[in-house]
Design a protein around this motif. Structure first.
Motif, mmCIF file in Angstrom:
data_model
loop_
_atom_site.group_PDB
_atom_site.id
_atom_site.type_symbol
_atom_site.label_atom_id
_atom_site.label_comp_id
_atom_site.label_asym_id
_atom_site.label_seq_id
_atom_site.Cartn_x
_atom_site.Cartn_y
_atom_site.Cartn_z
ATOM 1 N N HIS A 49 -35.480 -66.731 13.484
ATOM 2 C CA HIS A 49 -35.274 -66.253 12.119
ATOM 3 C C HIS A 49 -33.808 -65.826 11.968
ATOM 4 C CE1 HIS A 49 -35.612 -63.833 8.489
ATOM 5 N NE2 HIS A 49 -36.751 -64.475 8.255
ATOM 6 N N PRO A 50 -33.192 -66.098 10.804
ATOM 7 C CA PRO A 50 -31.783 -65.714 10.621
ATOM 8 C C PRO A 50 -31.490 -64.239 10.889
ATOM 9 C CG PRO A 50 -32.443 -67.225 8.888
ATOM 10 C CD PRO A 50 -33.680 -66.918 9.688
ATOM 11 N N ARG A 51 -32.460 -63.364 10.695
ATOM 12 C CA ARG A 51 -32.234 -61.936 10.966
ATOM 13 C C ARG A 51 -32.022 -61.658 12.459
ATOM 14 N NH1 ARG A 51 -36.813 -59.057 7.253
ATOM 15 N NH2 ARG A 51 -35.856 -59.519 5.249
ATOM 16 N N ARG A 52 -32.502 -62.559 13.309
ATOM 17 C CA ARG A 52 -32.397 -62.347 14.755
ATOM 18 C C ARG A 52 -31.172 -63.043 15.357
ATOM 19 N NH1 ARG A 52 -37.252 -63.739 17.977
ATOM 20 N NH2 ARG A 52 -36.270 -62.304 19.430
ATOM 21 N N GLU A 53 -30.300 -63.552 14.494
ATOM 22 C CA GLU A 53 -29.104 -64.237 14.978
ATOM 23 C C GLU A 53 -28.235 -63.269 15.778
ATOM 24 O OE1 GLU A 53 -25.438 -66.942 13.238
ATOM 25 O OE2 GLU A 53 -26.333 -65.421 11.967
ATOM 26 N N ASP A 54 -27.710 -63.766 16.880
ATOM 27 C CA ASP A 54 -26.799 -63.027 17.771
ATOM 28 C C ASP A 54 -27.450 -61.829 18.458
ATOM 29 O OD1 ASP A 54 -24.742 -64.803 17.181
ATOM 30 O OD2 ASP A 54 -24.077 -63.623 15.459
ATOM 31 N N TYR A 55 -28.772 -61.794 18.545
ATOM 32 C CA TYR A 55 -29.442 -60.722 19.289
ATOM 33 C C TYR A 55 -29.282 -60.908 20.791
ATOM 34 C CZ TYR A 55 -31.919 -58.169 15.593
ATOM 35 O OH TYR A 55 -32.239 -57.375 14.526
ATOM 36 N N THR A 56 -29.003 -62.128 21.199
ATOM 37 C CA THR A 56 -28.900 -62.424 22.626
ATOM 38 C C THR A 56 -27.708 -63.332 22.889
ATOM 39 O OG1 THR A 56 -30.022 -63.458 24.503
ATOM 40 C CG2 THR A 56 -30.545 -64.342 22.352
ATOM 41 N N ASN A 57 -27.149 -63.252 24.075
ATOM 42 C CA ASN A 57 -26.014 -64.106 24.439
ATOM 43 C C ASN A 57 -26.449 -65.519 24.787
ATOM 44 O OD1 ASN A 57 -24.227 -61.996 24.119
ATOM 45 N ND2 ASN A 57 -24.417 -61.340 26.251
ATOM 46 N N SER A 58 -27.739 -65.734 25.004
ATOM 47 C CA SER A 58 -28.232 -67.055 25.406
ATOM 48 C C SER A 58 -28.739 -67.881 24.221
ATOM 49 C CB SER A 58 -29.353 -66.900 26.439
ATOM 50 O OG SER A 58 -30.427 -66.167 25.886
ATOM 51 N N GLN A 59 -28.423 -67.456 23.012
ATOM 52 C CA GLN A 59 -28.873 -68.192 21.816
ATOM 53 C C GLN A 59 -28.252 -69.589 21.802
ATOM 54 O OE1 GLN A 59 -28.477 -66.118 18.020
ATOM 55 N NE2 GLN A 59 -27.508 -67.946 17.199
ATOM 56 N N ILE A 60 -29.072 -70.622 21.622
ATOM 57 C CA ILE A 60 -28.533 -71.990 21.638
ATOM 58 C C ILE A 60 -28.344 -72.558 20.242
ATOM 59 C CG2 ILE A 60 -29.350 -72.590 23.924
ATOM 60 C CD1 ILE A 60 -31.708 -73.971 22.647
ATOM 61 N N GLY A 61 -29.001 -71.996 19.246
ATOM 62 C CA GLY A 61 -28.849 -72.465 17.881
ATOM 63 C C GLY A 61 -27.693 -71.766 17.180
ATOM 64 N N ALA A 62 -27.334 -72.275 16.005
ATOM 65 C CA ALA A 62 -26.288 -71.654 15.194
ATOM 66 C C ALA A 62 -26.737 -71.671 13.741
ATOM 67 C CB ALA A 62 -24.977 -72.405 15.361
ATOM 68 N N LYS A 63 -26.098 -70.855 12.920
ATOM 69 C CA LYS A 63 -26.483 -70.761 11.512
ATOM 70 C C LYS A 63 -25.919 -71.945 10.731
ATOM 71 C CE LYS A 63 -26.779 -66.793 9.327
ATOM 72 N NZ LYS A 63 -26.369 -65.535 8.663
ATOM 73 N N GLY A 64 -26.777 -72.564 9.949
ATOM 74 C CA GLY A 64 -26.366 -73.675 9.108
ATOM 75 C C GLY A 64 -27.342 -73.833 7.959
ATOM 76 N N ILE A 65 -27.027 -74.731 7.042
ATOM 77 C CA ILE A 65 -27.889 -74.952 5.875
ATOM 78 C C ILE A 65 -28.719 -76.207 6.097
ATOM 79 C CG2 ILE A 65 -27.929 -75.497 3.415
ATOM 80 C CD1 ILE A 65 -25.542 -73.730 3.039
ATOM 81 N N SER A 66 -30.014 -76.089 5.832
ATOM 82 C CA SER A 66 -30.923 -77.230 5.900
ATOM 83 C C SER A 66 -31.847 -77.173 4.691
ATOM 84 C CB SER A 66 -31.747 -77.182 7.188
ATOM 85 O OG SER A 66 -32.735 -78.191 7.183
ATOM 86 N N ASN A 67 -31.863 -78.247 3.918
ATOM 87 C CA ASN A 67 -32.691 -78.322 2.705
ATOM 88 C C ASN A 67 -32.450 -77.138 1.777
ATOM 89 O OD1 ASN A 67 -33.787 -80.684 3.627
ATOM 90 N ND2 ASN A 67 -35.596 -79.740 4.487
ATOM 91 N N GLY A 68 -31.178 -76.760 1.639
ATOM 92 C CA GLY A 68 -30.821 -75.718 0.691
ATOM 93 C C GLY A 68 -31.094 -74.300 1.140
ATOM 94 N N ARG A 69 -31.455 -74.094 2.405
ATOM 95 C CA ARG A 69 -31.672 -72.728 2.884
ATOM 96 C C ARG A 69 -31.029 -72.548 4.245
ATOM 97 N NH1 ARG A 69 -35.343 -72.192 6.625
ATOM 98 N NH2 ARG A 69 -37.032 -70.830 6.381
ATOM 99 N N TRP A 70 -30.683 -71.287 4.549
ATOM 100 C CA TRP A 70 -30.039 -70.980 5.816
ATOM 101 C C TRP A 70 -31.063 -70.966 6.942
ATOM 102 C CZ3 TRP A 70 -24.979 -70.961 6.521
ATOM 103 C CH2 TRP A 70 -24.148 -70.798 5.413
ATOM 104 N N ILE A 71 -30.692 -71.584 8.054
ATOM 105 C CA ILE A 71 -31.524 -71.529 9.256
ATOM 106 C C ILE A 71 -30.630 -71.191 10.442
ATOM 107 C CG2 ILE A 71 -33.190 -73.234 8.400
ATOM 108 C CD1 ILE A 71 -31.934 -75.224 10.461
ATOM 109 N N VAL A 72 -31.211 -70.687 11.495
ATOM 110 C CA VAL A 72 -30.506 -70.553 12.765
ATOM 111 C C VAL A 72 -31.248 -71.463 13.738
ATOM 112 C CG1 VAL A 72 -29.839 -69.035 14.653
ATOM 113 C CG2 VAL A 72 -29.775 -68.195 12.298
ATOM 114 N N GLY A 73 -30.600 -72.545 14.089
ATOM 115 C CA GLY A 73 -31.273 -73.514 14.935
ATOM 116 C C GLY A 73 -30.405 -74.721 15.218
#
Length: 197
Positions: A49-73
């Motif tokens: 979920h975008p609210r959990r972005e950068d909670y961990t150093n091992s995150q492999i996804g990044a924030k971007g737009i998909s189908n008009g909405r923000w995702i972290v993945g």
């Protein structure tokens, strides 16, 4: 519906995913050869979920737009044949533009002409076998939208919960392989005029 009774010795999902990672090299065998015409498009997959972005150093996804909405993945790109089968695929974090996947089509230069939307444009870049379609042009390109819709409905791929690069790679490869197998099993033949060319 729970199919556990049909597969009583099947490991729990996370353990099964780890076991599949050891055999993901076999997944390429289920991809198809390029056809004269093909279509390329991208598909956003949310990992957290975008609210959990950068909670961990091992995150492999990044924030971007998909189908008009923000995702972290991540964003997966699929090159499909004129029969709707997957020829090849690639993935990167969700913040990369669609045109970062142009090489997925140009790797097959001389084998196929790939149609894409305007997101695949690159300034000062020779498109080679990649044809950029304007809005309303080559509406048969919507076959890829149908295919991505099926991936969402059948494989629930809009949100996956793998936390490693090899896990994400395995999951996308397994989706591509299973998708091609299901099309073959159901003898799917799209009724598009340009496929008869």
């Amino acid at each position: 519906y729970n199919h556990r009774c049909l597969f009583p010795k099947l490991p729990e999902m996370t353990r099964l995913s780890r076991l599949f990672q050891a055999h993901q090299g076999y997944l390429k065998r289920f991809l198809v050869a390029p056809t004269t015409l093909s279509i390329i498009d991208t598909y956003g997959i949310e990992l957290i979920h975008p609210r959990r972005e950068d909670y961990t150093n091992s995150q492999i996804g990044a924030k971007g737009i998909s189908n008009g909405r923000w995702i972290v993945g991540v964003k997966a790109a699929f090159l499909i044949s004129q029969r709707g089968e997957i020829i090849d695929w690639a993935w990167a974090t969700a913040n990369v533009p669609d045109n970062a996947f142009c090489e997925l089509a140009t790797d097959y230069d001389g084998e196929t002409i790939a149609f894409s939307d305007k997101g695949f444009r690159k300034q000062g870049w020779d498109n080679a076998n990649l044809r950029i379609c304007k809005h309303g042009e080559w509406n048969d390109r919507y076959l890829v939208e149908r295919m991505l819709s099926w991936i969402t409905d059948i494989f629930h791929a809009k949100k996956i919960f793998h936390r490693t690069v090899s896990g994400v790679h395995m999951r996308i490869g397994a989706i591509a392989a299973a998708f091609n197998i299901l099309l073959k099993m159901n003898d799917y033949k799209p009724s598009m005029i340009w496929f008869a060319l």
